[in-house]
Design a protein around this motif. Sequence first.
Motif, PDB file in Angstrom:
ATOM      1  N   TRP A   1       0.819  -1.211   0.000  1.00  0.00           N
ATOM      2  CA  TRP A   1       0.000   0.000   0.000  1.00  0.00           C
ATOM      3  C   TRP A   1       0.856   1.266   0.000  1.00  0.00           C
ATOM      4  N   LEU A   2       1.869   1.281   0.859  1.00  0.00           N
ATOM      5  CA  LEU A   2       2.671   2.498   0.997  1.00  0.00           C
ATOM      6  C   LEU A   2       3.498   2.791  -0.245  1.00  0.00           C
ATOM      7  N   PHE A   3       4.030   1.755  -0.857  1.00  0.00           N
ATOM      8  CA  PHE A   3       4.988   1.986  -1.942  1.00  0.00           C
ATOM      9  C   PHE A   3       4.435   1.683  -3.332  1.00  0.00           C
ATOM     10  N   LEU A   4       3.170   1.311  -3.413  1.00  0.00           N
ATOM     11  CA  LEU A   4       2.621   1.007  -4.736  1.00  0.00           C
ATOM     12  C   LEU A   4       1.238   1.610  -4.928  1.00  0.00           C
ATOM     13  N   LEU A   5       0.284   1.163  -4.165  1.00  0.00           N
ATOM     14  CA  LEU A   5      -1.092   1.568  -4.410  1.00  0.00           C
ATOM     15  C   LEU A   5      -1.334   3.044  -4.140  1.00  0.00           C
TER      16      LEU A   5
ATOM     17  N   GLU B   1      -3.917  15.116 -30.327  1.00  0.00           N
ATOM     18  CA  GLU B   1      -5.144  14.338 -30.155  1.00  0.00           C
ATOM     19  C   GLU B   1      -5.105  13.593 -28.822  1.00  0.00           C
ATOM     20  N   VAL B   2      -6.203  13.650 -28.098  1.00  0.00           N
ATOM     21  CA  VAL B   2      -6.322  12.954 -26.806  1.00  0.00           C
ATOM     22  C   VAL B   2      -6.839  11.557 -27.064  1.00  0.00           C
ATOM     23  N   PRO B   3      -6.128  10.513 -26.580  1.00  0.00           N
ATOM     24  CA  PRO B   3      -6.588   9.139 -26.795  1.00  0.00           C
ATOM     25  C   PRO B   3      -7.892   8.896 -26.074  1.00  0.00           C
ATOM     26  N   ARG B   4      -8.778   8.109 -26.721  1.00  0.00           N
ATOM     27  CA  ARG B   4     -10.081   7.834 -26.143  1.00  0.00           C
ATOM     28  C   ARG B   4     -10.261   6.367 -25.749  1.00  0.00           C
ATOM     29  N   THR B   5      -9.340   5.528 -26.075  1.00  0.00           N
ATOM     30  CA  THR B   5      -9.475   4.100 -25.765  1.00  0.00           C
ATOM     31  C   THR B   5      -8.256   3.627 -24.979  1.00  0.00           C
ATOM     32  N   GLY B   6      -8.388   2.458 -24.294  1.00  0.00           N
ATOM     33  CA  GLY B   6      -7.294   1.871 -23.518  1.00  0.00           C
ATOM     34  C   GLY B   6      -7.760   1.504 -22.109  1.00  0.00           C
ATOM     35  N   VAL B   7      -6.889   0.839 -21.348  1.00  0.00           N
ATOM     36  CA  VAL B   7      -7.153   0.443 -19.963  1.00  0.00           C
ATOM     37  C   VAL B   7      -6.332   1.337 -19.057  1.00  0.00           C
ATOM     38  N   PHE B   8      -7.019   1.972 -18.163  1.00  0.00           N
ATOM     39  CA  PHE B   8      -6.353   2.931 -17.268  1.00  0.00           C
ATOM     40  C   PHE B   8      -6.603   2.508 -15.817  1.00  0.00           C
ATOM     41  N   PRO B   9      -5.529   2.166 -14.997  1.00  0.00           N
ATOM     42  CA  PRO B   9      -5.720   1.720 -13.603  1.00  0.00           C
ATOM     43  C   PRO B   9      -6.236   2.864 -12.736  1.00  0.00           C
ATOM     44  N   VAL B  10      -7.163   2.517 -11.831  1.00  0.00           N
ATOM     45  CA  VAL B  10      -7.727   3.447 -10.868  1.00  0.00           C
ATOM     46  C   VAL B  10      -7.595   2.820  -9.481  1.00  0.00           C
ATOM     47  N   ARG B  11      -7.237   3.625  -8.458  1.00  0.00           N
ATOM     48  CA  ARG B  11      -6.951   3.090  -7.130  1.00  0.00           C
ATOM     49  C   ARG B  11      -8.138   2.327  -6.551  1.00  0.00           C
ATOM     50  N   SER B  12      -9.345   2.853  -6.702  1.00  0.00           N
ATOM     51  CA  SER B  12     -10.511   2.193  -6.116  1.00  0.00           C
ATOM     52  C   SER B  12     -10.747   0.823  -6.748  1.00  0.00           C
ATOM     53  N   GLU B  13     -10.535   0.744  -8.056  1.00  0.00           N
ATOM     54  CA  GLU B  13     -10.730  -0.540  -8.704  1.00  0.00           C
ATOM     55  C   GLU B  13      -9.668  -1.556  -8.283  1.00  0.00           C
ATOM     56  N   LEU B  14      -8.429  -1.082  -8.139  1.00  0.00           N
ATOM     57  CA  LEU B  14      -7.363  -1.982  -7.681  1.00  0.00           C
ATOM     58  C   LEU B  14      -7.634  -2.475  -6.266  1.00  0.00           C
ATOM     59  N   LEU B  15      -8.110  -1.565  -5.420  1.00  0.00           N
ATOM     60  CA  LEU B  15      -8.422  -1.960  -4.049  1.00  0.00           C
ATOM     61  C   LEU B  15      -9.556  -2.977  -4.027  1.00  0.00           C
ATOM     62  N   ASP B  16     -10.564  -2.766  -4.852  1.00  0.00           N
ATOM     63  CA  ASP B  16     -11.676  -3.721  -4.897  1.00  0.00           C
ATOM     64  C   ASP B  16     -11.208  -5.105  -5.330  1.00  0.00           C
ATOM     65  N   ALA B  17     -10.245  -5.125  -6.233  1.00  0.00           N
ATOM     66  CA  ALA B  17      -9.730  -6.413  -6.697  1.00  0.00           C
ATOM     67  C   ALA B  17      -8.694  -7.006  -5.733  1.00  0.00           C
ATOM     68  N   PHE B  18      -7.950  -6.121  -5.053  1.00  0.00           N
ATOM     69  CA  PHE B  18      -6.837  -6.573  -4.200  1.00  0.00           C
ATOM     70  C   PHE B  18      -7.291  -6.974  -2.807  1.00  0.00           C
ATOM     71  N   ALA B  19      -8.258  -6.247  -2.234  1.00  0.00           N
ATOM     72  CA  ALA B  19      -8.640  -6.468  -0.839  1.00  0.00           C
ATOM     73  C   ALA B  19      -9.152  -7.879  -0.582  1.00  0.00           C
ATOM     74  N   PRO B  20     -10.062  -8.433  -1.352  1.00  0.00           N
ATOM     75  CA  PRO B  20     -10.525  -9.804  -1.067  1.00  0.00           C
ATOM     76  C   PRO B  20      -9.411 -10.836  -1.138  1.00  0.00           C
ATOM     77  N   ARG B  21      -8.555 -10.657  -2.127  1.00  0.00           N
ATOM     78  CA  ARG B  21      -7.452 -11.606  -2.258  1.00  0.00           C
ATOM     79  C   ARG B  21      -6.451 -11.467  -1.101  1.00  0.00           C
ATOM     80  N   ALA B  22      -6.235 -10.226  -0.667  1.00  0.00           N
ATOM     81  CA  ALA B  22      -5.348 -10.024   0.480  1.00  0.00           C
ATOM     82  C   ALA B  22      -5.934 -10.648   1.738  1.00  0.00           C
TER      83      ALA B  22
END
Length: 367
Positions: free
Chosen positions: A33-37, A54-75
């Motif tokens: 959490w301290l050094f990554l998330l 031109e500003v890109p409109r497509t792609g996968v962009f990491p968001v902290r809340s989504e990472l936490l939702d995916a990381f917390a149950p596994r942790a």
Amino acid sequence: MDRPQGLSVRVKLTLSYAGFLMLAGVLLLATVWLFLLRYVPERAHLVPAPGSDEVPRTGVFPVRSELLDAFAPRAAAVLMFLLALGLVGGWMLAGQMLAPLTRITDAARRAGNGSLSHRIRMTGSGDEFRELSDTFDAMLDQLESHVAEQQRFAANASHELRTPLAITRTLLDVARKDPTQVQPELIERLHHVNARAIDLTEALLLLSRGDLLARDTVDLSLVAEEAAETLLPLAEQRRITLDVTGAPARTNGSAELLLRMATNLVQNAIVHNLPTDGTVTVHTEEQHGTSLLRVENTGHRLPPDLVPTLAEPFQRGTERVRTDAHAGVGLGLAIVRSIVRAHDGTLDLVAGPTGGLVVTVRFPGTT
């Protein structure tokens, strides 16, 4: 009185192992959490490519809340796994670590029930449990030896006390069958047997109080001179030359018991000597912080296997048995050893090179 029951050492160690493992897992997650998330943004930031408006409109962009939702149950699942692993593994490791202690406890329980012949004999590396096991085995060796010695002493004492009592009863039965006959010899024999029983009883009492003494400064040279002066008539009667040499040798102890010790040694040296023209030498000196008393006599050669047993109660070598008035009760050197132990001293018995016995007693010197 029942003692309150608490957690066993194995349970405490298991909980400790599991707790430390959980703590390590929490610290690892905190580090993530301290050094990554914490550096992952809350919202996606779209950055145009270099050199392009031109500003890109497509792609996968990491968001902290989504990472936490995916990381917390596994942790949480990992932490539960670590907890289960810590409990199971800790229980097994604690059992393995405490196995030697279980063996020591079992040996102590057997000793408490009276079985002193069992030994742990732990093998393996010289860790704390091995050291405790070896110490416990050494203690059991000493206890077994001491108990065996006390049992032999009790059996021999009973036998020795039974002998004069049986003789007395036989003599009295003879006198009762013929009460009209004057028997001065019977009276003399009864007197002799009774005196022997009294001497034996007093010797046993002295052995029992060997550790109960009042300590004072005692000069062994004066004790040796007093003992030699008391026994000089006996030495002259047997044509034994009695010589006292040496210097003052002071120690702390009971003057009464130390005099009894010296008297027993000198009397033993006189009685177990050559029939005539023998010698007894008593020597005292201070040597390397100890006070020394040595009694040496002439006599027959002693078998090497006999010497170590002379200080045992009621032990008499075949060449040392006397049939006269000074036959004793077999407790002379046993009393000496008891007095020496009570004064924190050492007793050494060595057969003389040409015959006789050399007895050396060492006591701590005065400070």
